[in-house]
Design a protein around this motif. Structure first.
Motif, short mmCIF file in Angstrom:
data_model
loop_
_atom_site.label_atom_id
_atom_site.label_comp_id
_atom_site.label_asym_id
_atom_site.label_seq_id
_atom_site.Cartn_x
_atom_site.Cartn_y
_atom_site.Cartn_z
N PHE A 1 0.83 -1.20 0.00
CA PHE A 1 0.00 0.00 0.00
C PHE A 1 0.87 1.26 0.00
N PHE A 2 1.89 1.28 0.85
CA PHE A 2 2.75 2.46 0.91
C PHE A 2 3.48 2.68 -0.41
N ILE A 3 3.98 1.61 -1.01
CA ILE A 3 4.70 1.74 -2.28
C ILE A 3 3.79 2.28 -3.38
N ARG A 4 2.56 1.75 -3.45
CA ARG A 4 1.63 2.22 -4.49
C ARG A 4 1.20 3.66 -4.23
N GLY A 5 0.95 4.00 -2.95
CA GLY A 5 0.58 5.37 -2.64
C GLY A 5 1.70 6.34 -2.92
N PHE A 6 2.93 5.95 -2.59
CA PHE A 6 4.09 6.79 -2.87
C PHE A 6 4.28 6.98 -4.36
N ARG A 7 4.01 5.90 -5.12
CA ARG A 7 4.12 6.01 -6.58
C ARG A 7 3.09 7.01 -7.13
N ILE A 8 1.87 6.97 -6.59
CA ILE A 8 0.85 7.93 -7.02
C ILE A 8 1.31 9.36 -6.73
N SER A 9 1.89 9.55 -5.54
CA SER A 9 2.41 10.87 -5.19
C SER A 9 3.49 11.30 -6.18
N ARG A 10 4.43 10.41 -6.46
CA ARG A 10 5.56 10.74 -7.34
C ARG A 10 5.10 11.04 -8.77
N PHE B 1 0.29 20.10 -5.20
CA PHE B 1 -0.80 19.83 -4.28
C PHE B 1 -1.19 18.36 -4.32
N SER B 2 -1.33 17.81 -5.52
CA SER B 2 -1.70 16.40 -5.66
C SER B 2 -0.61 15.50 -5.08
N LYS B 3 0.65 15.85 -5.33
CA LYS B 3 1.76 15.06 -4.78
C LYS B 3 1.71 15.01 -3.26
N LEU B 4 1.54 16.19 -2.64
CA LEU B 4 1.55 16.26 -1.18
C LEU B 4 0.30 15.64 -0.57
N LEU B 5 -0.83 15.80 -1.25
CA LEU B 5 -2.07 15.20 -0.74
C LEU B 5 -1.98 13.67 -0.79
N ALA B 6 -1.49 13.13 -1.90
CA ALA B 6 -1.34 11.67 -2.01
C ALA B 6 -0.33 11.15 -1.00
N PHE B 7 0.78 11.87 -0.84
CA PHE B 7 1.79 11.43 0.12
C PHE B 7 1.24 11.50 1.54
N GLY B 8 0.55 12.58 1.87
CA GLY B 8 0.01 12.74 3.22
C GLY B 8 -0.97 11.64 3.59
N ILE B 9 -1.87 11.30 2.66
CA ILE B 9 -2.84 10.23 2.91
C ILE B 9 -2.13 8.88 3.05
N THR B 10 -1.20 8.61 2.13
CA THR B 10 -0.45 7.35 2.17
C THR B 10 0.30 7.21 3.49
N PHE B 11 0.99 8.27 3.87
CA PHE B 11 1.76 8.22 5.11
C PHE B 11 0.84 8.08 6.32
N ALA B 12 -0.28 8.79 6.34
CA ALA B 12 -1.19 8.76 7.48
C ALA B 12 -1.72 7.35 7.74
#
Length: 369
Positions: A288-297, A303-314
């Motif tokens: 899950f973290f890898i896929r979420g991080f990939r979406i962020s990247r 904004f989209s990068k930070l929002l995706a990263f924030g949700i993935t990390f949370a």
């Protein structure tokens, strides 16, 4: 910007998390439900109702284009502050075991801090995305000071609610988004160290937190008192061995381990599935973290990068925080295990965040997976 299909890995993981979570809630709660409510399905049926509400929130979050949240980020933050402050309103706020963390809305009780996470992630993603110039992102007055003010206001409210564990979760999420925004390591370090010292001060300033810290360091000192839950959890985890005692065959859930369907539910999972099942769950969290991080990247704007990263990390951080606490790697905190622990607030808020993340995945740079 045209949309494409959502991340199929995340969809598969969502189905796995939801189904495993439902099974574990029934598995961990059926004995208590039979004794207390004379119905082994009582808590399971309530969790199904929470899941229904969560899926509605998930669907709305998935259908609404995520860029819309940026336009209303400040209003969302204000609403979030209002929600967590409302617990102090007489007749609405509810106190349980000395902690004031819940809102009573008719037959429904919610924990506002779970939903405040969403508002803070959205606001910080918008806030930092507008300060990408090096002179701004590393400016104390323009970036660090407003960031500290927001954390300070939120921290004061949570400390007054006696919710130190949630404060640690939120602070970790906020610092992670700050790091992902591009701030220099020097400036981040200068901010993180004082925050850590402040957290340690508040940890040591309340007798009940000091007691939890002592229990963490020496759980064997009071095995029938303050150390009872963690000792029983460790017995449960240790009993699982390599392959576990078998699904549904936990012994600790029979009135030995407290909070079996709440923050202790991972101990039941570990007992029944052993090292293999525990490693399997951690693998799912890692994917899950890898896929979420990939979406962020692969997102097209900051904004989209930070929002995706924030949700993935949370979501990942709360998974690991709960597992670490019930394994006695950190002090117990009462933080639920996402998707698995019984209760509506955590499940609904997590599903909403998941819906936003899947929406972001539709607008990423299209590549082969």
């Amino acid at each position: 910007m045209r949309a494409h299909s959502s991340d199929k890995w995340l969809i598969g993981l969502l189905i796995a998390f939801v189904l495993l979570g439902l099974f574990m809630v029934f598995n961990a709660s059926s004995t208590r439900a039979l004794i207390v409510k004379n119905d082994p399905f009582f808590y399971f049926k309530k969790q199904l109702a929470y899941l229904g509400l969560g899926l509605i929130g998930f669907w709305l979050a998935f259908k609404i284009k995520h860029k819309l949240w940026q336009k209303f980020s400040f209003l969302i933050l204000v609403l979030g502050f209002g929600l967590i402050s409302a617990v102090f309103i007489p007749g609405i706020g509810s106190t349980l075991q000395g902690a004031t963390r819940w809102l009573n809305l008719g037959p429904v009780s919610i924990q506002p801090a779970e939903f405040f996470k969403i508002s803070l992630i959205i606001y910080l993603a918008s806030f930092f995305s507008k300060r990408q110039a090096p002179t701004k992102i590393n400016s104390f007055l323009e970036t660090a000071l407003p960031f500290l003010v927001i954390l300070g206001l939120f921290g004061g409210i949570l400390l007054s609610q006696k919710s130190f564990g949630m404060l640690a979760i939120i602070t970790g999420i906020a610092l992670a988004i700050y790091f992902a925004s591009g701030v220099s390591l020097k400036n981040l370090f200068q901010l993180a160290v004082p925050l850590a010292l402040i957290m340690i001060f508040f940890l040591l300033s309340a007798p009940y937190r000091v007691e939890r810290l002592k229990t963490f360091l020496q759980p064997e000192q009071d095995p029938l008192g303050s150390g009872y839950q963690i000792n029983q959890a460790l017995i449960s985890i240790g009993s699982g061995g390599i392959s576990g005692v078998g699904l549904g065959h936990s012994r600790q859930k029979f009135n030995f381990l407290p909070e079996t369907m709440g923050d202790s539910i991972f101990a039941i999972w570990a007992e029944e599935t052993g090292f293999i099942g525990s490693a399997g769950l951690l693998t799912l969290i890692g994917i899950f973290f890898i896929r979420g991080f990939r979406i962020s990247r692969m997102s097209r704007d900051m904004f989209s990068k930070l929002l995706a990263f924030g949700i993935t990390f949370a979501i990942t951080f709360q998974f690991l925080f709960n597992i670490a606490a019930i394994s006695n790697l950190i002090p117990l905190s009462g933080i639920p295990l996402p998707f698995f622990s019984y209760g509506g607030s955590s499940l609904i808020s997590t599903l909403i965040m998941y819906g936003v993340l899947l929406n972001i995945s539709k607008y990423t740079v299209k590549t082969k997976t």
